[in-house]
Design a protein around this motif. Structure first.
Motif, PDB file in Angstrom:
ATOM      1  N   PHE A  23      -0.790   2.552 -16.861  1.00 12.64           N
ATOM      2  CA  PHE A  23       0.065   1.824 -15.922  1.00 12.64           C
ATOM      3  C   PHE A  23       1.024   2.755 -15.180  1.00 12.64           C
ATOM      4  CE2 PHE A  23      -0.353  -2.462 -18.387  1.00 12.64           C
ATOM      5  CZ  PHE A  23      -1.693  -2.525 -18.041  1.00 12.64           C
ATOM      6  N   PRO A  24       1.709   3.693 -15.849  1.00 14.10           N
ATOM      7  CA  PRO A  24       2.553   4.633 -15.091  1.00 14.10           C
ATOM      8  C   PRO A  24       1.756   5.483 -14.097  1.00 14.10           C
ATOM      9  CG  PRO A  24       3.186   4.646 -17.391  1.00 14.10           C
ATOM     10  CD  PRO A  24       1.908   3.845 -17.298  1.00 14.10           C
ATOM     11  N   LEU A  30      -0.242   4.537  -6.689  1.00 14.63           N
ATOM     12  CA  LEU A  30      -0.272   3.417  -5.740  1.00 14.63           C
ATOM     13  C   LEU A  30       1.102   2.731  -5.641  1.00 14.63           C
ATOM     14  CD1 LEU A  30      -3.631   1.972  -7.080  1.00 14.63           C
ATOM     15  CD2 LEU A  30      -3.337   3.242  -4.946  1.00 14.63           C
ATOM     16  N   PRO A  31       2.142   3.465  -5.273  1.00 14.47           N
ATOM     17  CA  PRO A  31       3.485   2.872  -5.264  1.00 14.47           C
ATOM     18  C   PRO A  31       3.636   1.712  -4.288  1.00 14.47           C
ATOM     19  CG  PRO A  31       3.497   4.998  -4.168  1.00 14.47           C
ATOM     20  CD  PRO A  31       2.137   4.839  -4.796  1.00 14.47           C
ATOM     21  N   GLU A  32       2.789   1.656  -3.272  1.00 15.68           N
ATOM     22  CA  GLU A  32       2.876   0.553  -2.310  1.00 15.68           C
ATOM     23  C   GLU A  32       2.400  -0.776  -2.903  1.00 15.68           C
ATOM     24  OE1 GLU A  32      -1.141   2.492  -1.831  1.00 15.68           O
ATOM     25  OE2 GLU A  32       0.892   3.213  -2.101  1.00 15.68           O
ATOM     26  N   LEU A  33       1.662  -0.729  -4.008  1.00 13.65           N
ATOM     27  CA  LEU A  33       1.179  -1.947  -4.653  1.00 13.65           C
ATOM     28  C   LEU A  33       2.080  -2.421  -5.784  1.00 13.65           C
ATOM     29  CD1 LEU A  33      -2.674  -1.328  -4.795  1.00 13.65           C
ATOM     30  CD2 LEU A  33      -1.383  -2.715  -3.179  1.00 13.65           C
ATOM     31  N   CYS A  34       2.736  -1.482  -6.444  1.00  9.75           N
ATOM     32  CA  CYS A  34       3.592  -1.862  -7.577  1.00  9.75           C
ATOM     33  C   CYS A  34       4.564  -0.725  -7.867  1.00  9.75           C
ATOM     34  CB  CYS A  34       2.739  -2.153  -8.811  1.00  9.75           C
ATOM     35  SG  CYS A  34       3.696  -2.731 -10.224  1.00  9.75           S
ATOM     36  N   ALA A  35       5.827  -1.075  -8.058  1.00  7.16           N
ATOM     37  CA  ALA A  35       6.842  -0.054  -8.329  1.00  7.16           C
ATOM     38  C   ALA A  35       7.237   0.010  -9.801  1.00  7.16           C
ATOM     39  CB  ALA A  35       8.083  -0.325  -7.476  1.00  7.16           C
ATOM     40  N   ASP A  36       6.775  -0.943 -10.599  1.00  4.59           N
ATOM     41  CA  ASP A  36       7.200  -1.016 -11.995  1.00  4.59           C
ATOM     42  C   ASP A  36       5.982  -1.210 -12.895  1.00  4.59           C
ATOM     43  OD1 ASP A  36       8.306  -1.544 -14.472  1.00  4.59           O
ATOM     44  OD2 ASP A  36       9.573  -3.193 -13.776  1.00  4.59           O
TER      45      ASP A  36
END
Length: 85
Positions: A23-24, A30-36
């Motif tokens: 997950f990290p 893919l930071p544009e899809l999920c930041a956490d």
């Protein structure tokens, strides 16, 4: 195809490994899809063994359930011929 939830040892391992490792990595890639990473969930998880001798050399055309699909090869790179995912 083998659903991973039918493999208790695999599920124990993955419940730790996915949040700590995969997950990290996905959030970084893919930071544009999920930041956490804590917001990521698995929609479908299975193993596929391709064996030309048994007639399974591919999956039929399908649509994955999630917005992110990850394929992890369990073989060495030298085990592969041509094509593939």
């Amino acid at each position: 195809d083998l659903p991973v939830e039918t493999l208790p040892n695999a599920m124990d391992f993955l419940q730790t490994a996915l949040p700590c490792r995969l997950f990290p990595f996905l959030v970084a890639a893919l930071p544009e899809l999920c930041a956490d990473p804590a917001l990521l969930r698995v929609a479908d998880l299975f193993l596929v063994k391709y064996d030309e001798n048994l007639g399974q050399t591919s999956l039929r055309k399908h649509q994955d359930k999630g917005i992110i699909s990850v394929n992890i090869a369990l073989n060495k790179a030298s085990d592969f011929g041509e094509g593939g995912t």
